[in-house]
Design a protein around this motif. Structure first.
Motif, PDB file in Angstrom:
ATOM      1  N   ILE A  45       8.199  23.213 -23.232  1.00 38.07           N
ATOM      2  CA  ILE A  45       7.333  22.164 -22.682  1.00 38.07           C
ATOM      3  C   ILE A  45       8.154  21.159 -21.869  1.00 38.07           C
ATOM      4  CG2 ILE A  45       5.807  20.251 -23.284  1.00 38.07           C
ATOM      5  CD1 ILE A  45       4.985  21.878 -25.745  1.00 38.07           C
ATOM      6  N   MET A  46       9.348  20.786 -22.368  1.00 40.15           N
ATOM      7  CA  MET A  46      10.198  19.842 -21.648  1.00 40.15           C
ATOM      8  C   MET A  46      10.689  20.422 -20.323  1.00 40.15           C
ATOM      9  SD  MET A  46      10.276  17.002 -23.212  1.00 40.15           S
ATOM     10  CE  MET A  46      11.583  16.314 -22.207  1.00 40.15           C
ATOM     11  N   GLU A  47      10.961  21.709 -20.310  1.00 43.86           N
ATOM     12  CA  GLU A  47      11.382  22.349 -19.068  1.00 43.86           C
ATOM     13  C   GLU A  47      10.257  22.304 -18.031  1.00 43.86           C
ATOM     14  OE1 GLU A  47      12.654  26.232 -20.110  1.00 43.86           O
ATOM     15  OE2 GLU A  47      14.478  25.555 -21.122  1.00 43.86           O
ATOM     16  N   GLU A  48       9.018  22.555 -18.493  1.00 38.53           N
ATOM     17  CA  GLU A  48       7.884  22.467 -17.577  1.00 38.53           C
ATOM     18  C   GLU A  48       7.710  21.038 -17.070  1.00 38.53           C
ATOM     19  OE1 GLU A  48       3.038  23.278 -17.487  1.00 38.53           O
ATOM     20  OE2 GLU A  48       4.208  23.677 -19.294  1.00 38.53           O
ATOM     21  N   PHE A  49       7.907  20.052 -17.956  1.00 42.36           N
ATOM     22  CA  PHE A  49       7.799  18.653 -17.550  1.00 42.36           C
ATOM     23  C   PHE A  49       8.825  18.326 -16.474  1.00 42.36           C
ATOM     24  CE2 PHE A  49       8.974  14.196 -17.857  1.00 42.36           C
ATOM     25  CZ  PHE A  49       7.735  13.553 -17.893  1.00 42.36           C
ATOM     26  N   GLU A  50      10.043  18.778 -16.653  1.00 41.84           N
ATOM     27  CA  GLU A  50      11.089  18.466 -15.673  1.00 41.84           C
ATOM     28  C   GLU A  50      10.831  19.158 -14.340  1.00 41.84           C
ATOM     29  OE1 GLU A  50      14.915  19.307 -17.325  1.00 41.84           O
ATOM     30  OE2 GLU A  50      14.938  17.412 -18.437  1.00 41.84           O
ATOM     31  N   GLU A  51      10.225  20.353 -14.375  1.00 42.38           N
ATOM     32  CA  GLU A  51       9.892  21.032 -13.132  1.00 42.38           C
ATOM     33  C   GLU A  51       8.812  20.282 -12.362  1.00 42.38           C
ATOM     34  OE1 GLU A  51       8.786  24.972 -14.153  1.00 42.38           O
ATOM     35  OE2 GLU A  51      10.827  25.604 -14.692  1.00 42.38           O
ATOM     36  N   LEU A  52       7.881  19.674 -13.076  1.00 40.60           N
ATOM     37  CA  LEU A  52       6.818  18.913 -12.429  1.00 40.60           C
ATOM     38  C   LEU A  52       7.277  17.522 -11.994  1.00 40.60           C
ATOM     39  CD1 LEU A  52       3.829  19.831 -14.792  1.00 40.60           C
ATOM     40  CD2 LEU A  52       4.270  20.721 -12.499  1.00 40.60           C
ATOM     41  N   ASP A  53       8.245  16.967 -12.727  1.00 34.44           N
ATOM     42  CA  ASP A  53       8.742  15.616 -12.424  1.00 34.44           C
ATOM     43  C   ASP A  53       9.797  15.695 -11.324  1.00 34.44           C
ATOM     44  OD1 ASP A  53       9.241  12.919 -12.549  1.00 34.44           O
ATOM     45  OD2 ASP A  53      10.603  13.080 -14.264  1.00 34.44           O
ATOM     46  N   LEU A  54       9.333  15.937 -10.090  1.00 36.69           N
ATOM     47  CA  LEU A  54      10.256  16.151  -8.974  1.00 36.69           C
ATOM     48  C   LEU A  54      11.007  14.891  -8.580  1.00 36.69           C
ATOM     49  CD1 LEU A  54       8.092  18.503  -6.715  1.00 36.69           C
ATOM     50  CD2 LEU A  54       9.885  19.122  -8.344  1.00 36.69           C
ATOM     51  N   ASP A  55      10.413  13.715  -8.791  1.00 44.09           N
ATOM     52  CA  ASP A  55      11.102  12.484  -8.410  1.00 44.09           C
ATOM     53  C   ASP A  55      11.997  11.947  -9.518  1.00 44.09           C
ATOM     54  OD1 ASP A  55       9.240  11.675 -10.220  1.00 44.09           O
ATOM     55  OD2 ASP A  55       8.217  10.240  -8.893  1.00 44.09           O
TER      56      ASP A  55
END
Length: 355
Positions: A324-334
């Motif tokens: 889940i954290m990996e997906e969050f970091e992929e979406l958090d581009l900024d």
């Protein structure tokens, strides 16, 4: 304790949002909303459904009404085909016979439920091979289709059972649904237990009255039948008995299977609830705070504490959080540590360009 280990690996870190330090933490928790239901999965933009992972059966994409019709037709086709096949080779089946069509249907049911009394047995290579084919397809049919029908019937009885047990305590359909959902496994166990008693009593009385067995032999035949032992020393031998057996054996064996399934589920649920109760009642220590501190900043936020408790309860594991954290970091581009609508739109545009 496993819960005192770090929740995520070192490669995945939780970013701290410095701009929200002064925001009340309770407000964030109260405003949290549930995620969309998992089975409402949108299709691909190009209509490519194969790109999505699905765990549905072949009937999963049908309208609920059409699904019930399809399930019913499948059972009817199987029973009809089996009856025709065994009727065609009736001279290659030996044993005590009554009516040719009834015996073929009875033999089909006894075969598909793996009861196998032995009062009717294949007497040729063709009959034996046909019986082998129908016993395997019958087991698949019971597992995939008839079990779903049994679940549907059990769920229909749950509300009635709950209303009977709490007639003067809870009013309103919504309250009933909430209570049934919260104790779904327990009420399914109660319902199948009652149905099992009904099947045993009904079968025993029928064998005693119609097949002229004494009570002990009748009860013995019932138990050996619904548990699919089928010793064969006692069975349904009359025409009326076999008509009754066609329906009673099919529903009785499925009821027993569901009963033991719910016994296991109730035991598992009780252990899970005991673990949750222990986790919520024990005192939080400094070691717990250290394990719950995902970003290693010396402070445990509400989200970190919730994740730690869920891991202790066994509801999630470190691997789940890492994904889940990996997906969050992929979406958090900024790299701001938060997600906004613009982040999602930007991530989708990047994915579209890369594809």
């Amino acid at each position: 304790m496993a819960s005192n280990q770090p929740l995520v690996s070192g490669s995945v870190t939780l970013k701290t949002q410095t701009s929200n330090v002064d925001r009340p933490k309770k407000r964030r928790v109260r405003r949290a909303r549930s995620a969309p239901l998992a089975h409402f999965v949108p299709t691909d933009a190009n209509g490519d459904d194969d790109a999505l992972l699905r765990s549905e059966s072949i009937f999963g994409r049908l309208n609920p009404t059409l699904k019930k019709v399809a399930l019913s037709l499948t059972v009817i086709v199987y029973m009809g085909l089996g009856t025709i096949c065994f009727y065609t080779i009736r001279n290659q089946i030996k044993g005590k016979k009554t009516n040719a069509i009834l015996d073929a249907l009875y033999f089909c049911v006894v075969t598909m439920t793996t009861v196998g009394y032995g009062d009717l047995v294949p007497n040729s290579n063709l009959a034996k091979l046909l019986a082998c084919a129908f016993v395997f397809t019958g087991m698949v049919l019971i597992g995939l289709i008839l079990a779903k029908a049994a679940d549907y019937l059990v769920e229909k009885q749950e509300k009635l059972l709950f209303r009977a047990l709490h007639m003067y305590k809870i009013d309103g359909e919504i309250e009933v649904l909430k209570e049934v959902e919260h104790n779904r496994v327990k009420y399914k166990f109660y319902t199948t237990s009652i149905l099992l008693v009904v099947f045993v009593v009904t079968g025993t009385i029928f064998l005693y009255k119609v097949e002229k067995l004494d009570l002990v032999d009748a009860f013995y035949c019932v138990c050996s039948t619904i548990t699919t032992l089928g010793y064969g020393d006692i069975s349904f031998s009359s025409k009326g008995g076999r008509v009754f057996a066609v329906f009673w054996i099919l529903t009785g064996t499925i009821c027993v299977a569901k009963f033991f399934l719910y016994v296991a589920e109730v035991n598992t649920e009780n252990r899970q609830r005991a673990l949750v109760k222990w986790v919520l009642s024990r005192r939080t220590t400094s070691l717990d705070l250290e394990a719950a501190d995902l970003d290693n900043d010396g402070v445990v936020g509400a989200a970190e504490f919730v994740l730690f408790k869920l891991k202790e309860m066994g509801k999630i594991c470190k691997q789940d959080i890492s994904v889940i954290m990996e997906e969050f970091e992929e979406l958090d581009l900024d790299q701001s540590g938060t997600l906004t609508v613009s982040d999602i739109a930007l991530a989708q545009s990047v994915e579209t360009r890369s594809s």
